[in-house]
Structure formats: C-alpha cells, structure tokens
Design a protein around this motif. Structure first.
Motif, PDB file in Angstrom:
ATOM      1  N   SER A  73       0.864  -1.178   0.000  1.00  8.23           N
ATOM      2  CA  SER A  73       0.000   0.000   0.000  1.00  8.23           C
ATOM      3  C   SER A  73       0.903   1.231   0.000  1.00  8.23           C
ATOM      4  CB  SER A  73      -0.907  -0.010   1.235  1.00  8.23           C
ATOM      5  OG  SER A  73      -1.702   1.141   1.261  1.00  8.23           O
ATOM      6  N   ILE A  74       0.884   1.979  -1.107  1.00 13.92           N
ATOM      7  CA  ILE A  74       1.761   3.141  -1.285  1.00 13.92           C
ATOM      8  C   ILE A  74       0.903   4.320  -1.738  1.00 13.92           C
ATOM      9  CG2 ILE A  74       3.726   4.100  -2.548  1.00 13.92           C
ATOM     10  CD1 ILE A  74       4.709   1.159  -2.870  1.00 13.92           C
ATOM     11  N   TYR A  94       6.441   9.376  -2.655  1.00 10.52           N
ATOM     12  CA  TYR A  94       5.767   8.136  -2.304  1.00 10.52           C
ATOM     13  C   TYR A  94       5.884   7.854  -0.802  1.00 10.52           C
ATOM     14  CZ  TYR A  94       6.188   7.522  -7.339  1.00 10.52           C
ATOM     15  OH  TYR A  94       6.120   7.701  -8.693  1.00 10.52           O
ATOM     16  N   PHE A  95       4.806   7.325  -0.247  1.00 10.58           N
ATOM     17  CA  PHE A  95       4.753   6.968   1.167  1.00 10.58           C
ATOM     18  C   PHE A  95       4.289   5.519   1.286  1.00 10.58           C
ATOM     19  CE2 PHE A  95       4.071  11.470   0.759  1.00 10.58           C
ATOM     20  CZ  PHE A  95       4.840  12.020   1.762  1.00 10.58           C
ATOM     21  N   LEU A  96       5.066   4.694   1.963  1.00  7.16           N
ATOM     22  CA  LEU A  96       4.690   3.302   2.199  1.00  7.16           C
ATOM     23  C   LEU A  96       3.738   3.251   3.384  1.00  7.16           C
ATOM     24  CD1 LEU A  96       5.113   0.291   1.512  1.00  7.16           C
ATOM     25  CD2 LEU A  96       7.013   0.306   3.149  1.00  7.16           C
ATOM     26  N   ILE A  97       2.532   2.761   3.156  1.00  4.56           N
ATOM     27  CA  ILE A  97       1.523   2.661   4.198  1.00  4.56           C
ATOM     28  C   ILE A  97       1.581   1.284   4.860  1.00  4.56           C
ATOM     29  CG2 ILE A  97      -0.942   2.838   4.735  1.00  4.56           C
ATOM     30  CD1 ILE A  97       0.478   5.471   3.799  1.00  4.56           C
ATOM     31  N   THR A 102      -0.072  -7.168   5.620  1.00  2.60           N
ATOM     32  CA  THR A 102      -0.020  -6.631   6.977  1.00  2.60           C
ATOM     33  C   THR A 102      -1.249  -5.821   7.316  1.00  2.60           C
ATOM     34  OG1 THR A 102       1.193  -4.655   6.308  1.00  2.60           O
ATOM     35  CG2 THR A 102       2.502  -6.570   7.011  1.00  2.60           C
ATOM     36  N   GLY A 103      -1.806  -5.135   6.320  1.00  2.00           N
ATOM     37  CA  GLY A 103      -3.026  -4.382   6.500  1.00  2.00           C
ATOM     38  C   GLY A 103      -2.887  -3.147   7.364  1.00  2.00           C
ATOM     39  N   GLY A 104      -1.731  -2.922   7.964  1.00  2.00           N
ATOM     40  CA  GLY A 104      -1.550  -1.751   8.823  1.00  2.00           C
ATOM     41  C   GLY A 104      -0.345  -0.962   8.397  1.00  2.00           C
TER      42      GLY A 104
END
Length: 106
Positions: A73-74, A94-97, A102-104
């Motif tokens: 999720s980015i 870009y930010f890695l969520i 992992t879902g978190g």
C-alpha cells in the motif's frame, strides 16, 4: 562522470562488465531497495528525484506500480522539488503505508 564504452567499437570487456553489473540493478533488486528506502523514510516519504539520484532507480514510478501489484500500500503525493543541478520538477513523493498482507502501517 565516465561514459559507457560502445561494446561493439571497443573489445576490452566493457560489455561483459555491463552484463555482470546488470543483475545487481534488476527490477526485482530495485523494488527491494525501494521498499527499504520507503520504510526508512517513514513519514517523509521518498521523491522520484531522490530515488533516481540516491538509489539509482531511473524509473521509480514503474517500480512503485510493480510494488502495488505485489500488494504494497503506497500513497502518492505530487510536489515541486529540486534536483542536484538545481532544476525544479513537479514529481511524485511516495509513502509506504503497509506491506503485503499486513493491512496496517509499515
């Protein structure tokens, strides 16, 4: 910066060296490096210019697309940034969520 020699014009092993080095800059390797950098960057994220200049990833957008397809999720935010030569560019940060599965937060 040294230019790469033409492997056809110069028969001195330059082409073989390029082939050996290529495996260390494969798309897979670039994705691994990119995820590590995004994880370390946390809330600051990583810009396209930073990925190119600091990580040697010429097409970070392509690697981000591949990472998303793998389940990362980015988030992308557009911004103006300056490159090493002082030129301003409108590019992505870009930010890695989260990592796949992992879902978190990462």
């Amino acid at each position: 910066m040294e230019t790469t020699k033409n492997p056809i014009a110069a028969n001195d092993g330059a082409y073989e060296n390029q082939k050996l080095h290529a495996k260390y800059n494969s798309r897979r390797h670039q994705r691994v490096v990119l995820v590590e950098a995004l994880s370390k960057a946390a809330g600051q994220g990583l810009s396209t210019v930073e990925a190119r200049e600091d990580l040697g990833i010429i097409h970070p957008g392509g690697r981000i697309c591949e990472l998303r397809q793998e389940g990362h999720s980015i988030v992308t935010r557009m911004e103006w940034t300056e490159d090493a030569q002082g030129y301003r560019h409108h590019c992505a940060r870009y930010f890695l969520i989260s990592l796949p599965g992992t879902g978190g937060a990462s």
